[in-house]
Design a protein around this motif. Structure first.
Motif, mmCIF file in Angstrom:
data_model
loop_
_atom_site.group_PDB
_atom_site.id
_atom_site.type_symbol
_atom_site.label_atom_id
_atom_site.label_comp_id
_atom_site.label_asym_id
_atom_site.label_seq_id
_atom_site.Cartn_x
_atom_site.Cartn_y
_atom_site.Cartn_z
ATOM 1 N N GLY A 189 0.837 -1.060 -0.175
ATOM 2 C CA GLY A 189 -0.058 0.007 0.061
ATOM 3 C C GLY A 189 0.867 1.173 -0.018
ATOM 4 N N GLU A 190 2.090 1.149 0.452
ATOM 5 C CA GLU A 190 3.130 2.195 0.353
ATOM 6 C C GLU A 190 4.393 1.773 -0.060
ATOM 7 O OE1 GLU A 190 4.490 5.194 -0.091
ATOM 8 O OE2 GLU A 190 2.868 5.794 1.609
ATOM 9 N N THR A 191 4.794 2.524 -1.183
ATOM 10 C CA THR A 191 6.236 1.875 -1.814
ATOM 11 C C THR A 191 7.055 2.999 -1.799
ATOM 12 O OG1 THR A 191 5.220 2.721 -3.858
ATOM 13 C CG2 THR A 191 4.875 0.433 -3.431
ATOM 14 N N ASN A 192 6.928 4.054 -1.211
ATOM 15 C CA ASN A 192 7.896 5.274 -0.898
ATOM 16 C C ASN A 192 8.196 5.375 0.444
ATOM 17 O OD1 ASN A 192 8.791 8.173 -0.549
ATOM 18 N ND2 ASN A 192 9.019 8.034 -2.832
ATOM 19 N N TYR A 193 9.656 4.953 0.663
ATOM 20 C CA TYR A 193 10.141 5.166 2.224
ATOM 21 C C TYR A 193 10.141 6.448 2.536
ATOM 22 C CZ TYR A 193 14.744 6.584 0.966
ATOM 23 O OH TYR A 193 16.039 7.433 0.715
ATOM 24 N N LEU A 194 10.237 7.418 1.855
ATOM 25 C CA LEU A 194 10.359 8.926 2.350
ATOM 26 C C LEU A 194 8.664 9.084 3.027
ATOM 27 C CD1 LEU A 194 12.312 10.876 -0.147
ATOM 28 C CD2 LEU A 194 13.044 9.746 1.794
ATOM 29 N N LEU A 195 7.775 8.858 2.373
ATOM 30 C CA LEU A 195 6.414 9.071 2.586
ATOM 31 C C LEU A 195 6.086 7.991 3.899
ATOM 32 C CD1 LEU A 195 4.401 9.401 -0.625
ATOM 33 C CD2 LEU A 195 5.463 11.225 0.624
ATOM 34 N N ALA A 196 6.442 6.804 3.724
ATOM 35 C CA ALA A 196 6.314 5.842 4.895
ATOM 36 C C ALA A 196 7.010 6.387 6.300
ATOM 37 C CB ALA A 196 6.956 4.557 4.605
ATOM 38 N N THR A 197 8.135 7.202 6.006
ATOM 39 C CA THR A 197 8.753 7.421 7.208
ATOM 40 C C THR A 197 8.065 8.752 7.953
ATOM 41 O OG1 THR A 197 11.082 6.933 6.485
ATOM 42 C CG2 THR A 197 10.837 8.573 7.987
ATOM 43 N N VAL A 198 7.622 9.513 7.121
ATOM 44 C CA VAL A 198 6.814 10.731 7.571
ATOM 45 C C VAL A 198 5.470 10.391 8.167
ATOM 46 C CG1 VAL A 198 5.642 12.881 6.759
ATOM 47 C CG2 VAL A 198 7.996 12.353 5.679
ATOM 48 N N GLY A 199 4.872 9.537 7.699
ATOM 49 C CA GLY A 199 3.664 8.972 7.862
ATOM 50 C C GLY A 199 3.743 8.344 9.557
ATOM 51 N N LEU A 200 4.781 7.495 9.755
ATOM 52 C CA LEU A 200 5.134 6.875 11.047
ATOM 53 C C LEU A 200 5.432 7.850 12.203
ATOM 54 C CD1 LEU A 200 6.803 3.468 9.762
ATOM 55 C CD2 LEU A 200 4.415 3.838 11.099
ATOM 56 N N TYR A 201 6.432 8.735 11.616
ATOM 57 C CA TYR A 201 6.912 9.832 12.448
ATOM 58 C C TYR A 201 5.522 10.740 13.185
ATOM 59 C CZ TYR A 201 9.110 14.133 14.129
ATOM 60 O OH TYR A 201 9.229 15.066 14.990
ATOM 61 N N VAL A 202 4.849 11.123 12.080
ATOM 62 C CA VAL A 202 3.612 12.005 12.562
ATOM 63 C C VAL A 202 2.837 11.195 13.559
ATOM 64 C CG1 VAL A 202 1.516 13.062 11.776
ATOM 65 C CG2 VAL A 202 3.506 13.381 10.580
ATOM 66 N N SER A 203 2.630 9.941 13.277
ATOM 67 C CA SER A 203 1.798 9.186 14.167
ATOM 68 C C SER A 203 2.511 9.158 15.681
ATOM 69 C CB SER A 203 1.689 7.729 13.762
ATOM 70 O OG SER A 203 0.898 7.603 12.578
ATOM 71 N N MET A 204 3.679 8.938 15.661
ATOM 72 C CA MET A 204 4.590 9.100 16.867
ATOM 73 C C MET A 204 4.439 10.247 17.541
ATOM 74 S SD MET A 204 7.732 6.369 16.350
ATOM 75 C CE MET A 204 8.143 6.625 18.061
ATOM 76 N N TYR A 205 4.584 11.274 16.792
ATOM 77 C CA TYR A 205 4.684 12.617 17.141
ATOM 78 C C TYR A 205 3.301 12.848 18.111
ATOM 79 C CZ TYR A 205 4.976 17.702 17.333
ATOM 80 O OH TYR A 205 4.822 19.142 17.617
ATOM 81 N N ASN A 206 2.225 12.699 17.207
ATOM 82 C CA ASN A 206 1.021 12.928 17.899
ATOM 83 C C ASN A 206 0.460 12.122 19.007
ATOM 84 O OD1 ASN A 206 0.148 15.041 16.328
ATOM 85 N ND2 ASN A 206 -0.309 13.620 14.694
ATOM 86 N N LEU A 207 0.980 10.744 18.846
ATOM 87 C CA LEU A 207 0.923 9.834 19.905
ATOM 88 C C LEU A 207 1.632 10.205 21.432
ATOM 89 C CD1 LEU A 207 -0.107 7.049 21.118
ATOM 90 C CD2 LEU A 207 2.036 5.963 20.217
ATOM 91 N N PHE A 208 2.936 10.864 21.213
ATOM 92 C CA PHE A 208 3.433 11.316 22.186
ATOM 93 C C PHE A 208 2.784 12.324 23.126
ATOM 94 C CE2 PHE A 208 6.651 14.310 23.977
ATOM 95 C CZ PHE A 208 6.956 13.917 24.995
ATOM 96 N N LEU A 209 2.398 13.575 22.178
ATOM 97 C CA LEU A 209 2.167 14.643 22.644
ATOM 98 C C LEU A 209 0.642 14.319 23.474
ATOM 99 C CD1 LEU A 209 2.449 17.498 20.016
ATOM 100 C CD2 LEU A 209 3.460 17.256 22.228
ATOM 101 N N SER A 210 -0.333 13.448 22.758
ATOM 102 C CA SER A 210 -1.350 13.192 23.510
ATOM 103 C C SER A 210 -1.538 12.360 24.819
ATOM 104 C CB SER A 210 -2.282 12.121 22.299
ATOM 105 O OG SER A 210 -2.477 12.777 21.389
ATOM 106 N N LEU A 211 -0.317 11.440 24.755
ATOM 107 C CA LEU A 211 0.015 10.843 26.095
ATOM 108 C C LEU A 211 0.267 11.750 27.011
ATOM 109 C CD1 LEU A 211 1.456 7.314 25.070
ATOM 110 C CD2 LEU A 211 -0.633 7.655 25.891
ATOM 111 N N LEU A 212 1.141 12.541 26.768
ATOM 112 C CA LEU A 212 1.780 13.692 27.591
ATOM 113 C C LEU A 212 0.801 14.608 28.286
ATOM 114 C CD1 LEU A 212 4.397 14.999 29.138
ATOM 115 C CD2 LEU A 212 4.494 16.294 27.002
#
Length: 222
Positions: A189-212
């Motif tokens: 479903g995703e074949t570009n590692y740049l887009l995949a990296t950004v997607g996972l990073y944004v998820s982790m960023y928002n997860l961290f802020l929400s938990l905080l």
């Protein structure tokens, strides 16, 4: 015995998928370190946050640049610009928690550890089980849009309870997003590692802020 064209294609497909996953997680680790460095820089200088409007303009502008340059060598620079900017905006928020609560360091480390544990657990499950979570795409898009707009309403209307509800929503949505995004790497479903990296990073960023934010409300000590 010579391999059939199907077996050759299947072998190449597996190799391509493994390479995509390896490149994605390598770049993700590098961007997380760079983001932590820019956050520490902002905290060391005791800088104020850029504000909601500038944060949104910077985020969406750099995200557009990543998508525009995804197949170019400049795309890597755009990824680091985006994640560095997000780390820079994170610094003042973390600094505020450290100043506001006597147990601020504990809150930050707990949120960081919780985010890491959730990410590793869900990513490992998606990679090893090889289940296809593509069916979650529509739900995630709708859920993030609702949570985002509700979050904006909470900021402008200054309703703390609504902000907490949005944080709880984002914890669930970002957890589901990690499953969805990791599954996309495995199933094409995703074949570009740049887009995949950004997607996972944004998820982790928002997860961290929400938990905080949730931890600050539940166990923060003045």
């Amino acid at each position: 015995m010579n391999s059939s064209p199907y077996e050759i294609a299947q072998t190449r497909g597996v190799a391509a998928t493994n390479s995509l996953i390896r490149n994605t997680y390598t770049l993700l680790a590098m961007t997380l370190l760079f983001s932590a460095a820019t956050a520490a820089f902002a905290m060391a200088l005791d800088l104020r946050g850029p504000g909601l409007l500038l944060t949104l303009v910077g985020y969406f502008g750099l995200l557009f640049a990543v998508h525009k340059l995804q197949n170019s060598a400049w795309g890597i620079l755009a990824v680091f610009a985006l994640t560095g900017f997000m780390g820079f905006t994170l610094g003042p928020i973390v600094g505020m928690y450290l100043k506001m609560f006597s147990n601020g360091h504990q809150l930050v480390m707990t949120a960081l550890g919780g985010s890491g544990a959730i990410f590793l657990g869900l990513s490992t499950y998606a990679l090893t089980s090889k289940r296809d979570f593509s069916f979650m795409g529509g739900f995630l898009f709708a859920g993030v849009m609702v949570a985002f707009l509700t979050g904006l309403a909470a900021v402008f209307l200054q309703i703390p309870a609504l902000s907490l509800a949005v944080s709880a929503m984002f914890v669930l949505l970002m957890s589901a997003a990690i499953l969805y995004q990791t599954s996309a790497l495995v199933h094409g479903g995703e074949t570009n590692y740049l887009l995949a990296t950004v997607g996972l990073y944004v998820s982790m960023y928002n997860l961290f802020l929400s938990l905080l934010q949730l931890l600050g409300f539940a166990s923060g000590e003045d």
